[in-house]
Design an enzyme around this catalytic site. Structure first.
Site, short mmCIF file in Angstrom:
data_model
loop_
_atom_site.label_atom_id
_atom_site.label_comp_id
_atom_site.label_asym_id
_atom_site.label_seq_id
_atom_site.Cartn_x
_atom_site.Cartn_y
_atom_site.Cartn_z
N ARG A 118 43.94 -58.16 -31.65
CA ARG A 118 45.30 -57.63 -31.63
C ARG A 118 45.85 -57.60 -30.20
NH1 ARG A 118 49.54 -57.12 -35.02
NH2 ARG A 118 50.47 -55.05 -35.09
N THR A 422 54.15 -64.73 -39.27
CA THR A 422 52.69 -64.81 -39.31
C THR A 422 52.19 -65.93 -40.19
OG1 THR A 422 52.66 -62.44 -38.98
CG2 THR A 422 50.62 -63.37 -39.71
N GLU A 461 54.81 -58.42 -30.51
CA GLU A 461 53.98 -57.54 -31.36
C GLU A 461 54.16 -56.06 -31.07
OE1 GLU A 461 52.26 -58.30 -34.60
OE2 GLU A 461 51.93 -59.93 -33.17
N ASP A 464 55.70 -53.49 -33.30
CA ASP A 464 54.98 -52.86 -34.42
C ASP A 464 54.64 -51.39 -34.13
OD1 ASP A 464 55.09 -55.04 -36.03
OD2 ASP A 464 52.96 -55.50 -36.01
N SER A 486 49.44 -54.67 -40.18
CA SER A 486 49.21 -54.67 -41.63
C SER A 486 48.38 -55.87 -42.06
CB SER A 486 50.55 -54.75 -42.36
OG SER A 486 51.32 -53.63 -42.05
N GLY A 507 54.33 -59.10 -42.67
CA GLY A 507 54.50 -57.73 -42.16
C GLY A 507 53.78 -56.75 -43.07
N1 GLU Z 1 53.22 -57.83 -36.95
C1 GLU Z 1 52.72 -57.85 -38.29
C2 GLU Z 1 51.39 -57.16 -38.37
O1 GLU Z 1 50.67 -57.14 -37.45
C3 GLU Z 1 52.56 -59.20 -38.81
C4 GLU Z 1 53.85 -59.86 -38.92
C5 GLU Z 1 53.96 -60.67 -40.12
O2 GLU Z 1 53.11 -60.79 -40.94
O3 GLU Z 1 54.98 -61.24 -40.25
O4 GLU Z 1 51.01 -56.67 -39.37
#
Ligand code: GLU
Length: 614
Positions: A118, A422, A461, A464, A486, A507
């Site tokens: 991360r 993602t 990021e 988030d 997530s 997300g």
């Molecule tokens: N920032 C999201 C996460 O870490 C992921 C973004 C996405 O899946 O579009 O969970």
């Protein structure tokens, strides 16, 4: 000649256009091979066979992984090659400038291990980072806050690849990067999805000179069918191949990333505020990908392994399943089972909001949240005939006995602001090793900032984190902290052997996509292909359930009498109304593997196997 190299040699012989140092688009010459010209590498949603399998959103990435597996590499080698190739062909979703979570089933030991790659907040990250100094109020989220240096976390993806290869792989980083270097150099054919994602981001990309010159050549999004080359990225990959992590986390590239964050290469014409960030070369040098124990829950006799915090994926998918476990969904009507799924998900999200954050900074009760007794107690809140008023309160983790009625805790303090981008990939090899890997740069297009001359986007990021600081919110901004994710790469074992591996982007809907796909497969008896294709709904403890239009059309009438209200998925900033883009592999008897990808979402994915069954 090995598969991938053979393709490259043919491609390079055919390609006469040679330009270095920038992206080039041109109509794709008929004799330039893309993966569609390689037998078995077309965009196929399902592939069944033996000796190894892969599923990604992209045929180039899947072909790269299959090439590595055919050449004798293992699932980890193939996963890194596929991920690096996605950095070329899906640069708005993943790449060197982002982070992710890597889950591995080791056939030799029967153990599941994970790597937390991360992104991390810089040491100088102030807790009012997302407030506009001019107003004292938060910047509007999209496009203003996400298009910024302040949203950029220290990237974790290169360190994740290196750690995964060192820990479990057989190739060097340099070898694993070869297929991606080849694709970046020869170029790939632009499809509808790539063009549309570019158009969706046009205002953001125009905000940076480096980004518009790479992704908006001539001021326009590349045409469908043109060839997109990224020589800058090929060169950056070569730098990593030669110098390893030093080439990224220190030296000239690190200094250039810091400059791009602290004084973004803003264009003269943009009206976006582009708040500057605080990342330093010391932050980059200090970054580490972390080995983590996975989460584990028992669901109907299956062992479900997921990603522990800093992701909320493993605990929240796991808790949803432990809440559902006492109910016999397979004997219910489909709307009855879906009602239980929506209610369980709302309860698990209530706990996610209350308790989940980076465990290096907050005390996360991960064991309790995945405890079957706690799940049983949370299940007390589900009325089989009536949806609860949302938001439902979180559970009380301080004492639980599985008995009804269950005590509630005070509501959570943070608001969910995750975006939906993602990418996810699933790989298995002939030895029985399995990788599930979700990687991201957060928003589609990340921060919008391409590191000048380096060919990749930096993440956003840090958005988030909760936007406004609250000292009791587990996901509050803190220096050096990892924002709550997530991402839910999941590997499921049956009797100690792989049964199913799956994951998705999207997300916070990632969690519901993974849980719903498991429910579709395990409780509703769908094939894995149908379980992925089925329309999705996502209840994240909000008054209305976000659902794909096809879900509302199929189940809205039956679920409304329970009290569920629906809102169609999609937002003003993206053209797509779909939830997620899942990939999976299911393992059958005698080494049979079924790789499954999306038939239509994100333009359809690419499932492939090394040796197709007849
Ligand atoms: N920032 C999201 C996460 O870490 C992921 C973004 C996405 O899946 O579009 O969970």
């Amino acid at each position: 000649m090995p598969f991938v190299r053979r393709r490259l040699a043919a491609a390079m012989a055919a390609l006469t256009l040679v330009v270095t140092g920038c992206a080039v688009t041109s109509p794709r010459p008929a004799d330039v091979p893309g993966p569609a010209d390689v037998p078995g590498s077309e965009k196929t949603a399902t592939a069944t066979g033996y000796d190894g399998a892969v599923s990604t959103v992209d045929p180039e990435a899947s072909a790269a992984a299959i090439g590595v597996l055919r050449d004798g590499g293992n699932a980890v080698d193939a996963a890194v090659s596929a991920a690096a190739t996605l950095g070329v062909t899906e640069p708005y979703s993943a790449g060197l400038g982002g982070g992710g979570y890597f889950v591995f089933y080791d056939a030799k030991t029967g153990q599941v291990g994970t790597i937390d790659g991360r992104e991390t907040a810089p040491a100088a990250m102030p807790n009012d980072a997302f407030l506009d100094p001019a107003t004292g109020k938060p910047y509007p989220f999209t496009p203003e806050l996400v298009t910024s240096g302040i949203s950029v976390g220290v990237p974790g993806t290169p360190a994740t690849w290196k750690r995964a290869l060192d820990r479990w792989g057989t190739l060097s980083l340099s070898e694993a990067l070869n297929p991606a270097i080849e694709v970046a150099t020869r170029g790939f054919a632009v499809d509808e999805t790539f063009r549309q994602q570019t158009l969706d981001n046009k205002i953001r990309f125009e905000a940076f000179t480096s980004t518009s010159s790479l992704f908006l050549p001539g001021g326009e999004a590349p045409a469908v069918g043109s060839v997109f080359q990224n020589h800058d990225l090929a060169e950056t990959y070569r730098l990593l191949a030669k110098e390893g992590m030093h080439g990224f986390y220190s030296g000239p590239l690190a200094a250039e990333m810091v400059t791009a964050v602290q004084s973004p290469p803003k264009s003269d014409t943009t009206t976006l505020p582009v708040p500057a960030g605080r990342m330093t070369v010391e932050d980059l040098a200090a970054y580490r990908a972390l080995d983590q124990e996975p989460t584990r829950v028992d669901y109907r006799g299956l062992d479900v392994y997921g990603m522990a915090p800093s992701s909320s994926g493993g605990t929240t998918v796991g808790e949803s399943l432990t809440i559902l476990d006492p109910s016999n969904l397979s004997e219910m009507t489909v709307p009855g089972a879906l009602h239980h799924y929506l209610e369980a998900s709302a309860l698990a999200f209530a706990d996610r909001g209350k308790y989940l954050g980076d465990p290096a900074f907050v005390d996360v009760p991960a064991t309790t949240l995945t405890d079957p007794l706690f799940g049983k107690e949370r299940a007390c809140q589900i009325d089989p005939l009536k949806a609860a008023a949302k938001p439902v309160p979180p559970g009380d983790v301080s004492g639980f006995d599985g008995a009804c009625p269950a005590p509630a805790a005070a509501p959570a303090d943070g608001k969910d602001t995750e975006n939906i981008s993602t990418t996810n990939l699933t790989v298995a090899d002939k030895w029985g090793n399995v990788v599930e890997y979700t990687l991201t740069i957060e928003q589609t297009g990340g921060s919008g900032i391409v590191v000048p001359g380096r060919g990749f986007l930096l993440n956003n990021e840090l958005t988030d984190f909760s936007t406004v600081y609250n000292p009791t919110d587990p996901n509050r901004i803190e220096p050096g902290k990892r924002p709550r994710s997530s991402m839910s790469p999941t590997i499921i074992l049956k009797d100690g052997k792989p049964f199913l591996a799956l994951g998705s982007p999207g997300g916070s809907t990632i969690i519901t996509t993974v849980a719903q796909t498991i429910l579709n497969r395990v409780d509703l008896g769908m094939s894995i292909a149908d379980a992925i294709a089925a329309p999705r709904a996502s209840q994240r403890n909000t008054a209305k359930v976000t659902a794909e239009p096809d879900f509302i059309a199929a189940y809205g009438t039956d679920l409304t009498p329970y009290g569920h209200e629906f809102t169609p998925s999609g937002d003003a900033f993206t053209s797509a109304a779909e939830i997620g883009a899942a990939t999976a592999i299911e393992f059958g008897p005698d080494g049979l593997m079924t790789a499954a990808a999306e038939p239509t979402r994100r333009g359809g994915g690419a499932a492939m196997v090394v040796r197709p069954s007849k």
